[in-house]
Design an enzyme around this catalytic site. Structure first.
Site, mmCIF file in Angstrom:
data_model
loop_
_atom_site.group_PDB
_atom_site.id
_atom_site.type_symbol
_atom_site.label_atom_id
_atom_site.label_comp_id
_atom_site.label_asym_id
_atom_site.label_seq_id
_atom_site.Cartn_x
_atom_site.Cartn_y
_atom_site.Cartn_z
ATOM 1 N N LYS A 172 16.074 5.688 7.379
ATOM 2 C CA LYS A 172 16.376 4.483 6.613
ATOM 3 C C LYS A 172 17.705 4.674 5.879
ATOM 4 C CE LYS A 172 13.423 1.740 4.962
ATOM 5 N NZ LYS A 172 12.417 1.009 4.155
ATOM 6 N N GLU A 232 4.139 -5.683 -0.189
ATOM 7 C CA GLU A 232 4.828 -4.403 -0.390
ATOM 8 C C GLU A 232 4.856 -4.096 -1.878
ATOM 9 O OE1 GLU A 232 8.771 -3.793 1.069
ATOM 10 O OE2 GLU A 232 8.350 -4.644 3.049
ATOM 11 N N GLU A 273 15.083 5.331 -0.626
ATOM 12 C CA GLU A 273 14.665 4.552 0.540
ATOM 13 C C GLU A 273 13.937 5.411 1.566
ATOM 14 O OE1 GLU A 273 14.854 1.189 1.426
ATOM 15 O OE2 GLU A 273 15.208 1.003 -0.727
ATOM 16 N N GLU A 322 10.439 7.866 5.727
ATOM 17 C CA GLU A 322 11.159 7.479 6.951
ATOM 18 C C GLU A 322 12.599 7.986 6.867
ATOM 19 O OE1 GLU A 322 10.124 3.289 8.227
ATOM 20 O OE2 GLU A 322 9.074 3.355 6.302
#
Length: 465
Positions: free
Chosen positions: A322, A265, A328, A319
């Site tokens: 999240k 990541e 985030e 997303e």
């Protein structure tokens, strides 16, 4: 003083150059997270990945619809056994058998599963699952062997918080409380199974928390003066490479310096809260865009120049479900409607301008610190030793056809008059003349690629001829 005896080492350089020509660049994959209620169906996601030339993807589970959609796609997949299943996998071999049968052998090889991430950032899991990590990995490995799936690698992504020290890179060390209980057995398992360490590394977090000490250009792979490390005699021009080398140093300190590393990541948010310093679309485009260029033009870190860098960008989509700060929910390269958040190349073809961007894509200019930002250069690896450097220098300036006139006595780049400086100039000329092609900056380990312009006196290193 560097001397040019062109014919002297040609026979020695032939095998070196043959090795250089076969050197590999790194790979770029992407994390496909699904903590959102507005994402396209998996079939459309697979089509999107293929349209972008992305052939490596990492998942956070073994969702049946996703794995089915990936079948026969040519995309290699890293799947995950979630943290909440670690205890069962560690304590019950039959559970491991059933999990492997249901989630791996049921799909592989039609779905090309190349690795399993056993847990994710287990050392910071609030449910205290650290003790289950290695036993779970051993049971899953036994199950893979039982079902003739031992070619699938096992590892577990760790956060950089597992390090007690990361600066300078040569001082990298694991948290002492983790070393004996889990780090050593974990790395021993990776060594025994010829696997690699998965790390999640985010220069954004380091910059956000210490922006008064860390240059934004250093964090974004842009032109900067670099940071020398007196502990290993190397100089760093990007924060990510410094973080990776800190992990290598930490592994060496516990006797496992030969374990490979994959960055599972890394990314940069395109939007953040007011106090999230450095977040924003332009910086996200700069980080990910320059990182892709860095990976696909070859070479490793300063400490491991011959080991190509392999990374998985975080993440495929923004997303919306999240939790946490705004950042985030804004790491994605794509919006849920499949439009790009910003336009960067993701493949070697894209870097060379062979791909055109759809008209409906959202674009942002990647900021640069200078006209040369985003380019790459080839420099000497001082650790290769004088004999190998001299041999490579003689080849580059002779049969290799590098333009070595500027490093002759009295010329613009003669100073500093050192073997490393002269070899770096010659290697870079060789590399640039060959359009920075794969394997043209190696010379049997005597050279490696950097993403920032070399600094040797006032000498300017060209990026083209």
């Amino acid at each position: 003083m560097a001397t040019f005896t062109f014919p002297l080492f040609l026979s020695l350089l032939l095998p070196i150059f043959a090795f250089a020509a076969s050197a590999e660049t790194g790979t770029v994959g992407i994390n496909y997270g699904r903590i959102a209620d507005n994402l396209p169906p998996p079939e459309k996601v697979v089509a999107l990945l293929k349209s972008q030339g992305i052939n490596k993807v990492k998942l956070y589970d073994t969702d049946a619809t996703v794995l089915t959609a990936l079948a026969n796609s040519g995309i290699s997949v890293v799947v995950a056994l979630p943290n909440e299943l670690l205890s069962s996998a560690a304590s019950d071999p039959s559970f491991a058998d059933k999990w492997v049968q249901s989630n791996i052998s049921h799909y592989h090889p039609k779905t090309q599963i190349e690795a399993i991430a056993v847990g994710n950032e287990v050392f910071v899991d609030p449910n205290n699952t650290t003790q289950f990590l290695v036993p779970a990995m051993k049971n899953i490995q036994s199950s893979l062997v039982k079902y003739n799936l031992s070619s699938i690698k096992l590892s577990s992504p760790i956060a950089l918080s597992a390090l007690n020290s990361s600066y300078p890179p040569s001082a990298g060390a694991f948290n002492p409380d983790l070393i004996e209980p889990v780090i050593k057995p974990f790395l021993e398992f990776l060594t025994q199974t010829s696997s690699y360490l998965m790390i999640n590394a985010y220069p954004f977090f380091a910059y956000e928390s210490t922006s008064d000490k860390i240059s934004l250009d250093y964090a974004l792979f842009r032109t900067n003066p670099g940071n020398p490390d007196s502990g290993n005699g190397l100089k760093y021009y990007s924060l990510l490479e410094a973080q990776i080398d800190a992990v290598f140093a930490a592994m060496s300190a516990v006797g496992h310096g030969d374990v490979k590393v994959v960055v599972t990541e890394t990314g940069w948010p395109s939007k953040g809260d007011e106090n999230e310093i450095g977040s924003g679309q332009a910086n996200a485009a700069a980080y990910n865009g320059n990182l892709v260029k860095r990976i696909l033009t070859g070479g490793g870190t300063p400490l491991k120049p011959k080991d190509p860098l392999n990374v998985y960008l975080f993440a495929l989509f923004n997303e919306d479900q999240k939790p946490g700060p705004t950042s985030e929910r804004n790491y994605g390269l794509f919006y849920p409607d499949e439009k790009k958040v910003y336009d960067i190349a993701l493949t070697a073809a894209g870097l060379s301008g062979d791909q055109s961007s759809p008209a409906n894509e959202s674009k942002v200019q990647v900021p640069t610190a200078s006209p040369s930002a985003g380019s790459t250069w080839c420099v000497a690896n001082a650790k290769a030793g004088e004999e190998k450097l001299q041999a490579a220098l003689d080849y580059a300036c002779g049969e290799g056809g590098a333009d070595c006139r500027p490093i002759q006595e009295g010329s613009t780049c003669f100073t500093p008059n050192t073997l490393e400086a002269h070899a770096s100039y010659a290697f870079n000329s060789f590399y640039q003349k060959r359009a920075r092609g794969t394997g043209t900056c190696n010379f049997g380990g005597a050279a490696y690629v950097v993403a920032q312009p070399p600094k040797y006196g006032t000498c300017e290193f060209p990026t083209g001829y």
